[in-house]
Write an enzyme that holds these catalytic residues in place. Structure first.
Site, PDB file in Angstrom:
ATOM      1  N   HIS A 144       0.926  -1.172  -0.043  1.00 12.33           N
ATOM      2  CA  HIS A 144       0.062  -0.045   0.116  1.00 12.33           C
ATOM      3  C   HIS A 144       1.144   1.055  -0.037  1.00 12.33           C
ATOM      4  O   HIS A 144       0.787   2.127  -0.876  1.00 12.33           O
ATOM      5  CB  HIS A 144      -0.749  -0.101   1.301  1.00 12.33           C
ATOM      6  CG  HIS A 144      -1.710   1.208   1.313  1.00 12.33           C
ATOM      7  ND1 HIS A 144      -2.972   1.311   0.982  1.00 12.33           N
ATOM      8  CD2 HIS A 144      -1.486   2.471   2.005  1.00 12.33           C
ATOM      9  CE1 HIS A 144      -3.558   2.697   1.301  1.00 12.33           C
ATOM     10  NE2 HIS A 144      -2.506   3.319   1.923  1.00 12.33           N
ATOM     11  N   GLU A 145       1.889   1.264   0.711  1.00 16.64           N
ATOM     12  CA  GLU A 145       2.826   2.527   0.983  1.00 16.64           C
ATOM     13  C   GLU A 145       3.844   2.739  -0.179  1.00 16.64           C
ATOM     14  O   GLU A 145       3.698   3.744  -0.555  1.00 16.64           O
ATOM     15  CB  GLU A 145       3.797   2.415   2.162  1.00 16.64           C
ATOM     16  CG  GLU A 145       2.972   2.330   3.470  1.00 16.64           C
ATOM     17  CD  GLU A 145       2.084   3.628   3.523  1.00 16.64           C
ATOM     18  OE1 GLU A 145       2.656   4.791   3.261  1.00 16.64           O
ATOM     19  OE2 GLU A 145       0.753   3.429   4.164  1.00 16.64           O
ATOM     20  N   HIS A 148       1.555   4.354  -2.929  1.00 16.40           N
ATOM     21  CA  HIS A 148       1.492   5.895  -2.985  1.00 16.40           C
ATOM     22  C   HIS A 148       2.980   6.362  -3.627  1.00 16.40           C
ATOM     23  O   HIS A 148       2.669   7.411  -4.182  1.00 16.40           O
ATOM     24  CB  HIS A 148       1.560   6.245  -1.682  1.00 16.40           C
ATOM     25  CG  HIS A 148       0.156   6.319  -0.872  1.00 16.40           C
ATOM     26  ND1 HIS A 148      -0.923   6.812  -1.483  1.00 16.40           N
ATOM     27  CD2 HIS A 148      -0.133   5.731   0.342  1.00 16.40           C
ATOM     28  CE1 HIS A 148      -1.836   6.617  -0.397  1.00 16.40           C
ATOM     29  NE2 HIS A 148      -1.443   5.847   0.518  1.00 16.40           N
ATOM     30  N   GLU A 202      -6.144   6.678  -1.733  1.00 15.82           N
ATOM     31  CA  GLU A 202      -6.229   5.557  -0.623  1.00 15.82           C
ATOM     32  C   GLU A 202      -6.786   4.529  -1.415  1.00 15.82           C
ATOM     33  O   GLU A 202      -6.076   3.422  -1.285  1.00 15.82           O
ATOM     34  CB  GLU A 202      -7.124   5.898   0.484  1.00 15.82           C
ATOM     35  CG  GLU A 202      -6.446   6.724   1.571  1.00 15.82           C
ATOM     36  CD  GLU A 202      -5.124   6.048   2.246  1.00 15.82           C
ATOM     37  OE1 GLU A 202      -5.273   5.078   3.084  1.00 15.82           O
ATOM     38  OE2 GLU A 202      -4.025   6.545   1.766  1.00 15.82           O
TER      39      GLU A 202
END
Length: 273
Positions: A144-145, A148, A202
């Site tokens: 997930h990070e 980004h 997100e």
């Protein structure tokens, strides 16, 4: 036309450099195709360099305090998981293979993790220990990070802020900022690390992170157990991670809906590397 597109249109009339509609990543199996609006005067390289300075300061301070963990079992786990995920990042953007990736674990009770612009990953031991994360769940957070960073959501947020500033104050103000002391290092940290991402950002990070983990051989179902743990943890005193990554039933539902798209990738992936 979205709000940022309108702001960019105003800015384009004020600056020769203006705004560009780009898609920073390939869509992947999860189909992330949203166009992003970036100010060309704020390049990826500039943002990466600014964040790298802040990252190195954080790492140096942790080292000085004896909090930088390079040798524990968790540090080795983290590096091994990162290696597998990083190897899959070029599936979304080929130039990620040329990034100067870094992974560090800081000994702290803080429940937090981040991957900043240019591939600078930090985990705090608290999030691993207190949530008793499995390798698959660590991969869900890290994927997930990393997503980004691949999508340059920090640069996108900065572009939006600059666009609003242009619309409010005109080209002269922005040109002045571009030539004087901008405090851009603080700005990029603020927008890429400490401020909440939009719902769309997100959602993109959830989907791309899910696929990265699956491609790397980590069970995508771990994203569900991870966010269930996060939701339970946030009931009393929300941890720092939850201030920028709120868990919700809709988030979990969206992940559950996407898992069938990435499960074949997981089944085909080697489980150890």
């Amino acid at each position: 036309m979205g709000k940022l597109a309108v702001v960019c249109a105003v800015g384009a009339g004020l600056l020769l450099s203006g705004c560009q509609a780009v898609n920073t990543t390939n869509g992947g199996a999860v189909g992330v195709e949203r166009k992003q609006y970036m100010f060309s005067m704020l390049s990826s390289q500039q943002v990466d360099q600014m964040y790298a300075q802040s990252y190195q300061q954080t790492v140096s301070e942790a080292s000085t305090k004896g909090a930088l963990d390079k040798t524990s079992a968790n540090a080795k786990r983290l590096q091994a998981i990162a290696n597998r995920l990083i190897a899959q990042a070029p599936a979304f953007r080929p130039d990620a293979s040329q990034w100067n990736w870094e992974v560090n674990l800081i000994k702290s009770d803080e429940l937090n993790a981040n991957c900043g612009p240019g591939g600078k990953i930090i985990f705090y031991s608290g999030i691993i220990d207190q949530l008793k994360l499995s390798d698959d769940e660590i991969a869900a957070i890290m994927g997930h990070e990393i997503a980004h960073a691949l999508r340059e959501h920090g640069r996108e947020s900065m572009s939006k802020a600059y666009g609003i500033e242009i619309a409010k104050q005109g080209a002269g103000a922005l040109l002045g900022l571009g030539q004087d002391s901008l405090g851009l290092a603080d700005t990029v940290v603020n927008y890429s690390l400490t401020l909440p991402n939009s719902r769309s950002n997100e959602n993109e990070a959830d989907l791309i992170g899910l696929e990265l983990a699956a491609r790397a051989g980590y069970n995508p179902n771990a994203a569900i157990t991870l966010w269930q743990k996060m939701a339970r943890e946030s009931q009393d005193a929300p941890p720092e991670f939850m201030s920028t990554h709120p868990a919700s039933s809709s988030r979990i539902a969206a992940l559950q809906a996407a898992i069938p798209k990435v499960m074949p990738l997981y089944q085909q992936a080697p489980k150890t590397q």
